[in-house]
Scaffold this active site. Structure first.
Site, PDB file in Angstrom:
ATOM      1  NE  ARG A 257      -6.350  -2.308   1.533  1.00  0.00           N
ATOM      2  CZ  ARG A 257      -7.207  -1.413   2.003  1.00  0.00           C
ATOM      3  NH1 ARG A 257      -7.868  -0.642   1.152  1.00  0.00           N
ATOM      4  NH2 ARG A 257      -7.413  -1.291   3.296  1.00  0.00           N
TER       5      ARG A 257
ATOM      6  CD  GLN B  60      -1.139  -0.294   3.721  1.00  0.00           C
ATOM      7  OE1 GLN B  60      -1.360   0.629   4.495  1.00  0.00           O
ATOM      8  NE2 GLN B  60      -1.686  -1.507   3.849  1.00  0.00           N
TER       9      GLN B  60
ATOM     10  CG  HIS C 146       4.281   0.966   3.523  1.00  0.00           C
ATOM     11  ND1 HIS C 146       3.780   2.133   2.981  1.00  0.00           N
ATOM     12  CD2 HIS C 146       3.419   0.623   4.525  1.00  0.00           C
ATOM     13  CE1 HIS C 146       2.689   2.489   3.623  1.00  0.00           C
ATOM     14  NE2 HIS C 146       2.432   1.582   4.555  1.00  0.00           N
TER      15      HIS C 146
ATOM     16  CG  HIS D 271      -0.488   5.650   3.860  1.00  0.00           C
ATOM     17  ND1 HIS D 271      -1.602   4.832   3.885  1.00  0.00           N
ATOM     18  CD2 HIS D 271       0.442   5.016   4.618  1.00  0.00           C
ATOM     19  CE1 HIS D 271      -1.345   3.771   4.631  1.00  0.00           C
ATOM     20  NE2 HIS D 271      -0.117   3.864   5.074  1.00  0.00           N
TER      21      HIS D 271
ATOM     22  CD  GLU E 266       1.748   3.517   8.124  1.00  0.00           C
ATOM     23  OE1 GLU E 266       0.548   3.821   8.196  1.00  0.00           O
ATOM     24  OE2 GLU E 266       2.145   2.419   7.705  1.00  0.00           O
TER      25      GLU E 266
END
Length: 393
Positions: free
Chosen positions: A275, A96, A256, A98, A133
């Site tokens: 994804r 995926q 990642h 972001h 993240e």
């Protein structure tokens, strides 16, 4: 400060034992993938200030400045800017990426304008926020992070001896880095499904026969997703193994996947995921290709700075993660006010004390929420993770 009551989410990839073992509870036999600590509307923590358990999201919404501090509200809006998790992966998560903040704002507005239900399986943007993240390993932790230099990936594909991979290897050597990565990922994700299934099968067999730990990790991943084009896409990425205490920061557009392990994860308060594969869920190839950053480089393992209080640097303001290893001989740690925080014990027993003299004991897996105006002292023997925002001026 408030003790948190948290929700454990039973995603299929989760470990049946890691979170129960930390909490000292009996495993149910079902996967327990993530424990969420924070005020995300998907599974907000609960606190009890004398009138029974209430959602931390509702507590913050009722008095944002009192809970978060005026500076945090000005910088990030009237909600807790981060989400802290325990993450326990027994099998690989989806490959995926972001979006960055402008992409998330625009994508969310577009899907809202088109009337796409926020819970629709094909929805890409469930909120208008970005989702950088950071994952800190509690056990050895395997993952994939960022594109490997194309020439090295071409060498890996050639060494597998699978004829169907040769065109990808040739492209990776013939084109400039960004073009090569974009063209190969596009070709993999748009290939004929029947032909790709055969390619993945042959690649999986070659990986299983490989001699390195990297081969073994890719082969184990492929075993869980037979025929998935994400298996070939994953070969474009760096494989990384974190040791306990090491971390990875994942910024916008970086492809990642987490493969296995147990860790503490912190992220901006968002649920936006695009994804690439290793999933039965929706894959929007055009939008994915718009968001991915086609840049190669090392994964950039983070090792904490400072001693004995260890910090994990991150290039964004919404969160900071630190680790405090306490023992009976060490002085009490004072955790200063100014930003909202969540404290998570992962080992031993930690006693928190505020300036009013209120005490709260945390054992492994237990956590507490701290308002921005509270000063808390921590003492005991064990490990305490602290999640906050970056200081704002």
């Amino acid at each position: 400060m408030d003790r948190l009551v948290n929700t454990v989410r039973p995603y299929a990839w989760g470990s049946p034992t890691a979170i129960p073992t930390l909490l000292g509870t009996e495993p149910t036999g079902e996967p327990q993938a993530e424990m969420w600590m924070g005020a995300h509307p998907g599974a907000p923590s609960r606190v009890d200030r004398g009138a029974g358990p209430v959602s931390l999201a509702d507590v913050v919404a009722a008095d944002p400045e009192g809970e978060l501090g005026a500076a945090t509200v000005t910088a990030y809006g009237p909600r807790l800017p981060f989400l802290l998790k325990l993450l326990a992966a027994d099998t690989p998560l989806s490959l995926q990426v972001h979006p960055d903040l402008p992409q998330a704002v625009a994508g969310f507005a577009d899907e809202e304008a088109r009337g796409v239900p926020v819970d629709a399986p094909h929805r890409n943007y469930r909120d208008a926020n970005h989702k950088p993240e950071l994952i800190c390993a509690l056990t050895p932790f395997d993952g994939l992070c960022g594109f490997r230099p194309p020439a090295r990936t071409a060498d890996l594909l050639d060494a597998l001896g699978v004829d169907q991979l040769k065109p990808y290897a040739d492209l990776l050597r013939a084109k400039p880095e960004g073009d090569a990565l974009r063209e190969v990922l596009t070709a993999v994700l748009t290939a004929d499904p029947i032909a790709m299934t055969d390619t993945v099968l042959r690649t999986t067999e070659a990986l299983a026969a490989g001699a390195t730990a990297e081969h073994a990790s890719y082969a184990e991943m492929a075993r869980h997703y037979p025929g998935d084009p994400g298996v070939i896409a994953a070969l474009l990425l760096n494989h990384v193994r974190l040791q306990p205490g090491e971390a990875l920061y994942l910024g916008a557009g970086v492809p990642h996947a987490y493969l296995s392990g147990f860790g503490v994860e912190i992220m901006a308060n968002s649920d936006n995921v695009l994804r690439c594969g290793l999933t039965p869920k929706h894959v929007d190839v055009p939008e994915l290709l718009r968001v991915v950053r086609f840049e190669a480089g090392a994964p950039g393992v983070l090792r904490p700075t400072g001693e004995p209080d260890q910090n994990y640097p991150a290039p964004i303001g919404e969160f900071r993660l630190s680790r405090h290893v306490l023992d009976a001989a060490a002085p009490t740690r004072t955790l200063p006010p100014g930003t909202p925080g969540i404290l998570l014990c992962t080992a031993g027993r930690i006693t928190l004390r505020d300036r009013a003299g209120t005490q709260l004991a945390l054992e492994p897996g237990q956590s507490a929420y701290v308002r921005a105006d509270e000063t808390v002292d921590a003492a005991g023997t064990g490990t305490l993770f602290r999640a906050t925002t970056a200081p704002t001026s």
